[in-house]
Design a protein around this motif. Structure first.
Motif, mmCIF file in Angstrom:
data_model
loop_
_atom_site.group_PDB
_atom_site.id
_atom_site.type_symbol
_atom_site.label_atom_id
_atom_site.label_comp_id
_atom_site.label_asym_id
_atom_site.label_seq_id
_atom_site.Cartn_x
_atom_site.Cartn_y
_atom_site.Cartn_z
ATOM 1 N N ARG A 147 0.841 -1.194 0.000
ATOM 2 C CA ARG A 147 0.000 0.000 0.000
ATOM 3 C C ARG A 147 0.874 1.241 0.000
ATOM 4 O O ARG A 147 1.859 1.318 0.729
ATOM 5 C CB ARG A 147 -0.905 0.006 1.230
ATOM 6 N N PRO A 148 0.539 2.252 -0.826
ATOM 7 C CA PRO A 148 1.342 3.483 -0.857
ATOM 8 C C PRO A 148 1.332 4.183 0.487
ATOM 9 O O PRO A 148 0.427 4.011 1.296
ATOM 10 C CB PRO A 148 0.629 4.332 -1.925
ATOM 11 N N ALA A 149 2.326 4.993 0.710
ATOM 12 C CA ALA A 149 2.403 5.755 1.959
ATOM 13 C C ALA A 149 1.246 6.744 2.023
ATOM 14 O O ALA A 149 0.782 7.250 1.012
ATOM 15 C CB ALA A 149 3.742 6.494 2.041
ATOM 16 N N GLU A 150 0.799 7.012 3.275
ATOM 17 C CA GLU A 150 -0.338 7.909 3.456
ATOM 18 C C GLU A 150 -0.018 9.323 3.002
ATOM 19 O O GLU A 150 -0.923 10.100 2.725
ATOM 20 C CB GLU A 150 -0.755 7.926 4.935
ATOM 21 N N THR A 151 1.267 9.668 2.921
ATOM 22 C CA THR A 151 1.640 11.024 2.511
ATOM 23 C C THR A 151 1.777 11.166 1.009
ATOM 24 O O THR A 151 2.073 12.251 0.525
ATOM 25 C CB THR A 151 2.963 11.430 3.183
ATOM 26 N N GLN A 152 1.587 10.081 0.266
ATOM 27 C CA GLN A 152 1.690 10.170 -1.186
ATOM 28 C C GLN A 152 0.643 11.150 -1.703
ATOM 29 O O GLN A 152 -0.490 11.177 -1.258
ATOM 30 C CB GLN A 152 1.492 8.801 -1.825
ATOM 31 N N ALA A 153 1.011 11.965 -2.685
ATOM 32 C CA ALA A 153 0.110 13.000 -3.186
ATOM 33 C C ALA A 153 -0.502 12.578 -4.516
ATOM 34 O O ALA A 153 0.136 11.910 -5.333
ATOM 35 C CB ALA A 153 0.851 14.320 -3.347
ATOM 36 N N TYR A 154 -1.749 12.968 -4.720
ATOM 37 C CA TYR A 154 -2.455 12.741 -5.970
ATOM 38 C C TYR A 154 -2.860 14.092 -6.552
ATOM 39 O O TYR A 154 -3.267 14.993 -5.818
ATOM 40 C CB TYR A 154 -3.707 11.889 -5.750
ATOM 41 N N VAL A 155 -2.761 14.230 -7.855
ATOM 42 C CA VAL A 155 -3.162 15.480 -8.508
ATOM 43 C C VAL A 155 -4.685 15.550 -8.525
ATOM 44 O O VAL A 155 -5.353 14.641 -9.023
ATOM 45 C CB VAL A 155 -2.618 15.568 -9.939
ATOM 46 N N ARG A 156 -5.218 16.645 -7.978
ATOM 47 C CA ARG A 156 -6.677 16.810 -7.924
ATOM 48 C C ARG A 156 -7.148 17.930 -8.858
ATOM 49 O O ARG A 156 -8.187 17.806 -9.501
ATOM 50 C CB ARG A 156 -7.125 17.094 -6.491
ATOM 51 N N PHE A 157 -6.404 19.015 -8.935
ATOM 52 C CA PHE A 157 -6.776 20.131 -9.809
ATOM 53 C C PHE A 157 -5.543 20.571 -10.596
ATOM 54 O O PHE A 157 -4.464 20.749 -10.013
ATOM 55 C CB PHE A 157 -7.318 21.318 -8.998
ATOM 56 N N ASP A 158 -5.724 20.771 -11.912
ATOM 57 C CA ASP A 158 -4.588 21.225 -12.715
ATOM 58 C C ASP A 158 -4.414 22.737 -12.582
ATOM 59 O O ASP A 158 -5.188 23.422 -11.911
ATOM 60 C CB ASP A 158 -4.758 20.808 -14.182
ATOM 61 N N LEU A 159 -3.390 23.266 -13.231
ATOM 62 C CA LEU A 159 -3.047 24.681 -13.091
ATOM 63 C C LEU A 159 -4.178 25.588 -13.559
ATOM 64 O O LEU A 159 -4.488 26.600 -12.910
ATOM 65 C CB LEU A 159 -1.769 24.980 -13.887
ATOM 66 N N PHE A 160 -4.808 25.266 -14.680
ATOM 67 C CA PHE A 160 -5.868 26.118 -15.214
ATOM 68 C C PHE A 160 -7.081 26.153 -14.278
ATOM 69 O O PHE A 160 -7.718 27.205 -14.117
ATOM 70 C CB PHE A 160 -6.287 25.636 -16.608
ATOM 71 N N GLU A 161 -7.401 25.031 -13.673
ATOM 72 C CA GLU A 161 -8.510 25.003 -12.722
ATOM 73 C C GLU A 161 -8.201 25.860 -11.492
ATOM 74 O O GLU A 161 -9.083 26.542 -10.951
ATOM 75 C CB GLU A 161 -8.801 23.560 -12.306
ATOM 76 N N ARG A 162 -6.947 25.845 -11.055
ATOM 77 C CA ARG A 162 -6.574 26.633 -9.882
ATOM 78 C C ARG A 162 -6.590 28.137 -10.192
ATOM 79 O O ARG A 162 -7.029 28.935 -9.372
ATOM 80 C CB ARG A 162 -5.199 26.197 -9.369
ATOM 81 N N ILE A 163 -6.111 28.502 -11.373
ATOM 82 C CA ILE A 163 -6.160 29.917 -11.765
ATOM 83 C C ILE A 163 -7.618 30.388 -11.875
ATOM 84 O O ILE A 163 -7.975 31.485 -11.426
ATOM 85 C CB ILE A 163 -5.421 30.131 -13.097
#
Length: 404
Positions: free
Chosen positions: A15-31
């Motif tokens: 199982r991956p570490a709990e701190t592993q990050a997943y991309v949820r929003f791309d740059l354009f969505e954040r802007i």
């Protein structure tokens, strides 16, 4: 299913570490989110101070922003910005759905009602865990649809208030104050929803930084979006199509999106330019004929002149309470009433004597030192007095500017 990731479906790898990050929003969505957040904040601030203009806090904000005209100008600029980001959002959503074939994860489904009942059972103690949400839970979907609904309502009512003359050509005049009431009510509802609901669930219960960083940890995914996490780790989640397939779909989508963008952009431009002069600027101004003012002020007696019998006889009517309070309220009240542009408030006699940032508006017995006479004599003022009105004001000041 007590575990959001069933043992039977877990991959053979650790199982991956709990701190592993997943991309949820791309740059354009954040802007897009930052622009929408900025425009919404400015609209809420500048709109509510106009709705509750008698509040001391509102008066302070109005004065800081340059009075009612400056506040309206900022409000309109923010509205223009929000309309543009809305146009972009519509095209961006269609691109993700039509070209990239992303699932309509923000649309309500029957599963959302099941999740709602499961959460109610959990809160009442009849269930050990909350529902297993996908990419968005039912509360986030309702909030998104509320933004869509609110944007439509605010856009329609905002157009009616921004362009009252055009509105009155097609709708009864009563529609404009009705639009004002709906606009203000929806604004209060939207601001309270952000402050109470959104701020708590996104920034207080757990500070979700994904809209700013674009990423979310596995621990947060496991708690907030367990069903989506399961699909990602079992390889059943959405997969981006091949570049060749994307290019083939783009050849059809881009021309259609360009036409849609041009049509929507034309609508936005019409929204803000169909009535270049509106609101208080449509009220006929007073006469703006040049007033003769000698370069060297006419010498006046250094001693207080003795009022003539004619002045004494007309003192009751030729007074602040008799004539000039109503005159200044009519001509100058928009800018120099409660909003007190440049610090000048002509709503009361004492405030008129006190004046604003340029000095006393009225100096009894001395028209040349009265800022009001100086400004009005120059001509072209938005609240310009007629020649006869200005002469009456000068005679009143010469008579000592009586209040009663």
């Amino acid at each position: 299913m007590d575990n959001p990731i069933p043992v039977a479906n877990q991959p053979a790898t650790p199982r991956p570490a709990e701190t592993q990050a997943y991309v949820r929003f791309d740059l354009f969505e954040r802007i897009e989110h930052i622009i929408f957040l900025t425009s919404f904040t400015i609209l809420g601030l500048t709109g509510l101070v106009q709705k509750f203009s008698a509040s001391p806090v509102s008066l302070f904000v109005l004065q800081t922003l340059g009075g009612i005209d400056g506040t309206r100008r900022i409000h309109h600029i923010a509205a223009f910005l929000m309309m543009w980001v809305t146009v972009y959002h519509i095209i961006a959503v269609l691109y993700r759905v039509i070209v990239l074939r992303v699932r309509w994860t923000m649309m309500p489904l029957l599963d959302d009602f099941t999740h709602l009942f499961q959460d109610i059972a959990y809160f009442l103690g009849f269930r050990k865990h909350r529902a297993y949400y996908g990419r968005y839970n039912y509360a986030e979907k309702v909030e998104y649809l509320a933004v869509v609904w609110g944007t439509i309502i605010m856009g329609m009512t905002g157009f009616m208030m921004w362009n009252p003359i055009t509105t009155a050509r097609y709708l009864p005049g009563e529609a404009i104050p009705a639009a004002k009431a709906a606009h203000g009510g929806e604004a209060i509802l939207a601001v309270l929803a952000i402050i109470i609901w959104h701020m708590y669930h996104v920034h207080m219960k757990r500070f979700n930084k994904s809209m700013f960083t674009g990423k979310i940890t596995r621990e947060e995914m496991k708690e907030e979006h367990p069903a989506e996490l399961e699909m990602i780790e079992t390889g059943t989640n959405w997969q981006k199509p091949s570049p060749e397939l994307v290019r083939r779909r783009q050849r059809t989508f881009i021309p259609a999106a360009a036409v849609m963008g041009l049509v929507l952009s034309w609508g936005v431009i019409q929204f803000v330019t169909i009535e270049p002069n509106t609101a208080i600027t449509t009220v006929p101004k007073g006469e703006t004929a040049a007033v003769f003012v000698p370069i060297t002020p006419t010498p006046r007696p250094t001693t207080t002149p003795r009022p003539t019998a004619q002045v004494i006889a007309g003192a009751s009517s030729n007074s602040w309470d008799g004539n000039y309070s109503a005159l200044f309220s009519n001509r100058c009240g928009t800018c120099h009433g409660r909003t007190a542009v440049s610090g000048l408030n002509l709503a009361t006699y004492l405030n008129a004597l006190k004046g604003g940032s340029r000095g006393p508006a009225i100096v009894p017995g001395n028209p040349d030192a009265s800022v009001l006479v100086q400004i009005q004599s120059a001509g072209g003022h938005p609240g310009q007095l007629t020649i006869d009105e200005l002469n009456q004001v000068i005679q009143w000041i010469l008579a000592g500017a009586p209040e009663k």
